[in-house]
Design an enzyme around this catalytic site. Structure first.
Site, mmCIF file in Angstrom:
data_model
loop_
_atom_site.group_PDB
_atom_site.id
_atom_site.type_symbol
_atom_site.label_atom_id
_atom_site.label_comp_id
_atom_site.label_asym_id
_atom_site.label_seq_id
_atom_site.Cartn_x
_atom_site.Cartn_y
_atom_site.Cartn_z
ATOM 1 N N VAL A 13 0.850 -1.200 0.000
ATOM 2 C CA VAL A 13 0.000 0.000 0.000
ATOM 3 C C VAL A 13 0.880 1.242 0.000
ATOM 4 O O VAL A 13 1.691 1.433 0.923
ATOM 5 C CB VAL A 13 -0.924 0.025 1.244
ATOM 6 C CG1 VAL A 13 -1.820 1.265 1.233
ATOM 7 C CG2 VAL A 13 -1.758 -1.246 1.326
ATOM 8 N N GLY A 17 1.229 6.133 5.093
ATOM 9 C CA GLY A 17 1.516 6.862 6.330
ATOM 10 C C GLY A 17 0.406 7.820 6.727
ATOM 11 O O GLY A 17 0.528 8.507 7.751
ATOM 12 N N GLY A 19 -4.079 9.105 6.114
ATOM 13 C CA GLY A 19 -5.399 9.111 5.491
ATOM 14 C C GLY A 19 -5.911 7.772 4.983
ATOM 15 O O GLY A 19 -6.003 6.783 5.722
ATOM 16 N N ASP A 39 5.606 4.455 2.121
ATOM 17 C CA ASP A 39 5.370 5.899 2.043
ATOM 18 C C ASP A 39 6.703 6.609 1.855
ATOM 19 O O ASP A 39 7.751 6.081 2.248
ATOM 20 C CB ASP A 39 4.694 6.398 3.334
ATOM 21 C CG ASP A 39 3.906 7.687 3.117
ATOM 22 O OD1 ASP A 39 2.669 7.648 3.170
ATOM 23 O OD2 ASP A 39 4.546 8.756 2.886
ATOM 24 N N ASP A 63 9.583 6.362 -2.846
ATOM 25 C CA ASP A 63 9.119 7.553 -3.554
ATOM 26 C C ASP A 63 8.540 7.046 -4.872
ATOM 27 O O ASP A 63 9.280 6.633 -5.769
ATOM 28 C CB ASP A 63 10.281 8.512 -3.807
ATOM 29 C CG ASP A 63 9.861 9.711 -4.644
ATOM 30 O OD1 ASP A 63 8.678 9.786 -5.047
ATOM 31 O OD2 ASP A 63 10.711 10.579 -4.913
ATOM 32 N N TYR A 158 -4.240 18.467 -10.830
ATOM 33 C CA TYR A 158 -4.769 17.316 -10.071
ATOM 34 C C TYR A 158 -5.867 16.592 -10.862
ATOM 35 O O TYR A 158 -5.862 15.360 -10.985
ATOM 36 C CB TYR A 158 -5.302 17.819 -8.731
ATOM 37 C CG TYR A 158 -5.784 16.742 -7.792
ATOM 38 C CD1 TYR A 158 -4.873 15.987 -7.052
ATOM 39 C CD2 TYR A 158 -7.144 16.484 -7.632
ATOM 40 C CE1 TYR A 158 -5.315 15.008 -6.173
ATOM 41 C CE2 TYR A 158 -7.587 15.504 -6.759
ATOM 42 C CZ TYR A 158 -6.667 14.770 -6.031
ATOM 43 O OH TYR A 158 -7.103 13.791 -5.160
ATOM 44 N N THR A 193 -9.294 13.671 5.622
ATOM 45 C CA THR A 193 -7.888 13.270 5.796
ATOM 46 C C THR A 193 -7.031 14.541 5.787
ATOM 47 O O THR A 193 -7.530 15.630 5.454
ATOM 48 C CB THR A 193 -7.404 12.384 4.621
ATOM 49 O OG1 THR A 193 -7.242 13.212 3.461
ATOM 50 C CG2 THR A 193 -8.352 11.235 4.323
HETATM 51 P P1 NAI Z 1 -2.940 12.164 2.504
HETATM 52 O O1 NAI Z 1 -2.326 13.453 2.139
HETATM 53 O O2 NAI Z 1 -3.594 12.001 3.825
HETATM 54 O O3 NAI Z 1 -1.857 10.984 2.350
HETATM 55 C C1 NAI Z 1 -1.051 10.864 1.204
HETATM 56 C C2 NAI Z 1 0.198 10.081 1.560
HETATM 57 O O4 NAI Z 1 0.960 9.921 0.359
HETATM 58 C C3 NAI Z 1 1.102 10.772 2.580
HETATM 59 O O5 NAI Z 1 1.421 9.876 3.640
HETATM 60 C C4 NAI Z 1 2.347 11.147 1.777
HETATM 61 O O6 NAI Z 1 3.550 11.097 2.529
HETATM 62 C C5 NAI Z 1 2.328 10.069 0.696
HETATM 63 N N1 NAI Z 1 3.099 10.466 -0.485
HETATM 64 C C6 NAI Z 1 3.079 11.658 -1.123
HETATM 65 N N2 NAI Z 1 3.955 11.659 -2.126
HETATM 66 C C7 NAI Z 1 4.535 10.431 -2.147
HETATM 67 C C8 NAI Z 1 5.523 9.820 -2.964
HETATM 68 N N3 NAI Z 1 6.121 10.486 -3.976
HETATM 69 N N4 NAI Z 1 5.874 8.539 -2.718
HETATM 70 C C9 NAI Z 1 5.300 7.865 -1.688
HETATM 71 N N5 NAI Z 1 4.369 8.399 -0.867
HETATM 72 C C10 NAI Z 1 3.988 9.669 -1.103
HETATM 73 O O7 NAI Z 1 -3.976 11.832 1.319
HETATM 74 P P2 NAI Z 1 -5.310 10.957 1.323
HETATM 75 O O8 NAI Z 1 -6.436 11.851 1.560
HETATM 76 O O9 NAI Z 1 -5.126 9.751 2.132
HETATM 77 O O10 NAI Z 1 -5.382 10.553 -0.219
HETATM 78 C C11 NAI Z 1 -4.994 9.263 -0.679
HETATM 79 C C12 NAI Z 1 -5.287 9.178 -2.164
HETATM 80 O O11 NAI Z 1 -6.681 9.356 -2.381
HETATM 81 C C13 NAI Z 1 -4.581 10.233 -3.008
HETATM 82 O O12 NAI Z 1 -4.183 9.672 -4.229
HETATM 83 C C14 NAI Z 1 -5.654 11.261 -3.227
HETATM 84 O O13 NAI Z 1 -5.425 12.010 -4.393
HETATM 85 C C15 NAI Z 1 -6.887 10.398 -3.312
HETATM 86 N N6 NAI Z 1 -8.110 11.101 -2.990
HETATM 87 C C16 NAI Z 1 -8.285 11.677 -1.769
HETATM 88 C C17 NAI Z 1 -9.442 12.358 -1.488
HETATM 89 C C18 NAI Z 1 -9.707 13.013 -0.181
HETATM 90 O O14 NAI Z 1 -10.742 13.684 -0.079
HETATM 91 N N7 NAI Z 1 -8.886 12.859 0.833
HETATM 92 C C19 NAI Z 1 -10.510 12.486 -2.491
HETATM 93 C C20 NAI Z 1 -10.212 11.835 -3.738
HETATM 94 C C21 NAI Z 1 -9.055 11.166 -3.958
#
Ligand code: NAI
Length: 249
Positions: A13, A17, A19, A39, A63, A158, A193
Site C-alpha cells: 500500500v 503513512g 489518510g 510511504d 518515492d 490534479y 484526511t
Molecule cells: P494524505 O495526504 O492524507 O496521504 C497521502 C500520503 O501519500 C502521505 O502519507 C504522503 O507522505 C504520501 N506520499 C506523497 N507523495 C509520495 C511519494 N512520492 N511517494 C510515496 N508516498 C507519497 O492523502 P489521502 O487523503 O489519504 O489521499 C490518498 C489518495 O486518495 C490520493 O491519491 C488522493 O489524491 C486520493 N483522494 C483523496 C481524497 C480526499 O478527499 N482525501 C478524495 C479523492 C481522492
C-alpha cells in the site's frame, strides 16, 4: 496462520503513512492480509505498521515518482514476507492547487509525477513481480478522485492526473486480465484526511451542502471498498471506476 478472507495474501500500500492509505492497511490486515505500509515519509509508514504489529505489517520507504525507488521497493517488499504482493493499492497522492494562468510548471510536474507517473511505475513493477511469481490472483486498486469528473477550478493539474488514472486503469485491466490480475480504481468524494484538512472551510461547507449524505467521508469508508476490491468477493469486477462520494456529483 491468520484467518480472514485475505489470509495468505500480501498487500503493498503506497501513501500508507496517512489518510486513506493508513485506513486501508488497517482493514486489509483486519481481513487477514500481511501488509507492507509504503510511504515517502518512513516515520509515518512505521507508525502505521507498528499499530498493526510486526507479524502482520512492515514499513517501507518509497518515492513512487522514482523508478529506481519503486524498483528497489519490489525486492524489499518480497523480502519482507517471502512473497510478491498480490494486492497493490496506489494511494500516494498530492495536490498543488492554483489557478491555471498562475500555475508554476513545477506544481504541474510534481502532481503528475506522484499521481499519474507514480501509479504507472508501481503498477508496472509490481505487476511484473506478480506475473513472475505466478500469483494465481492479483488485484491492483488505484485512487482516482471525483475531481476527475467535477473538474474543479484551481485543480487543472490534479484533475488531469486523476482523469488519467481512470484511463490508465482501464488499459491495465485489459492487458493484465490474461494473467489473472484485476485492476480497478476508486473515485472518492471529499474524505476527512490531512489532504482535505488544507481545503478552505468555506469550500468544505459548500461540498457538504452539495453532498446528499450531508457530510465528508471517512477514510475507512474508502478502505472498505478497497478491501472488497482486493478480495475474491469482487472476482468479476475489473476495469471499473467506482464512485464513493456519498452521492456528490
Ligand atoms: P494524505 O495526504 O492524507 O496521504 C497521502 C500520503 O501519500 C502521505 O502519507 C504522503 O507522505 C504520501 N506520499 C506523497 N507523495 C509520495 C511519494 N512520492 N511517494 C510515496 N508516498 C507519497 O492523502 P489521502 O487523503 O489519504 O489521499 C490518498 C489518495 O486518495 C490520493 O491519491 C488522493 O489524491 C486520493 N483522494 C483523496 C481524497 C480526499 O478527499 N482525501 C478524495 C479523492 C481522492
Amino acid at each position: 496462520m491468520a484467518s480472514g478472507i485475505l489470509a495468505g495474501r500480501v498487500a503493498f500500500v503506497t501513501g500508507a503513512g496517512s489518510g486513506i492509505g493508513r485506513a486501508t492497511c488497517r482493514l486489509l490486515a483486519r481481513d487477514g492480509a500481511k501488509v507492507i505500509a509504503a510511504d515517502r515519509n518512513l516515520q509515518a509508514a512505521k507508525e502505521t505498521a507498528n499499530e498493526l504489529g510486526n507479524d502482520r505489517a512492515a514499513a517501507l520507504e518509497v518515492d513512487v515518482s522514482s523508478a529506481q525507488s519503486v524498483q528497489s521497493a519490489v525486492g524489499d517488499a518480497i523480502a519482507k514476507f517471502q512473497q510478491a504482493p498480490s494486492i497493490v493499492v496506489n494511494s500516494a497522492g498530492i495536490t498543488r492547487d492554483g489557478y491555471l494562468l498562475k500555475m508554476p510548471e513545477r506544481d504541474y510536474d510534481d502532481v503528475y509525477s506522484v499521481n499519474l507517473k507514480g501509479t504507472f511505475l508501481v503498477t508496472q513493477h509490481f505487476a511484473k513481480a506478480m506475473i513472475e511469481q505466478q500469483q494465481p490472483r492479483g488485484s491492483i486498486i488505484n485512487l482516482s478522485s471525483i475531481v476527475a469528473r467535477m473538474n474543479n477550478v484551481g485543480q487543472a493539474n490534479y484533475a488531469a492526473t486523476k482523469a488519467g488514472v481512470i484511463s490508465f486503469t482501464e488499459v491495465a485491466s485489459k492487458e493484465f486480465g490474461k494473467f489473472g490480475i484485476r485492476v480497478n480504481c476508486i473515485l472518492p468524494g471529499y474524505i476527512d484526511t490531512p489532504m482535505v484538512a488544507v481545503v478552505p472551510d468555506k469550500i468544505k461547507q459548500q461540498v457538504v451542502q452539495r453532498c446528499p449524505l450531508g457530510r465528508l467521508g471517512q477514510p475507512e469508508e474508502i478502505a472498505e471498498v478497497i478491501a472488497f476490491l482486493a478480495s475474491e468477493k469482487s472476482a468479476y469486477v475489473n476495469g471499473a471506476a467506482i464512485e464513493v462520494t456519498g452521492g456528490l456529483k
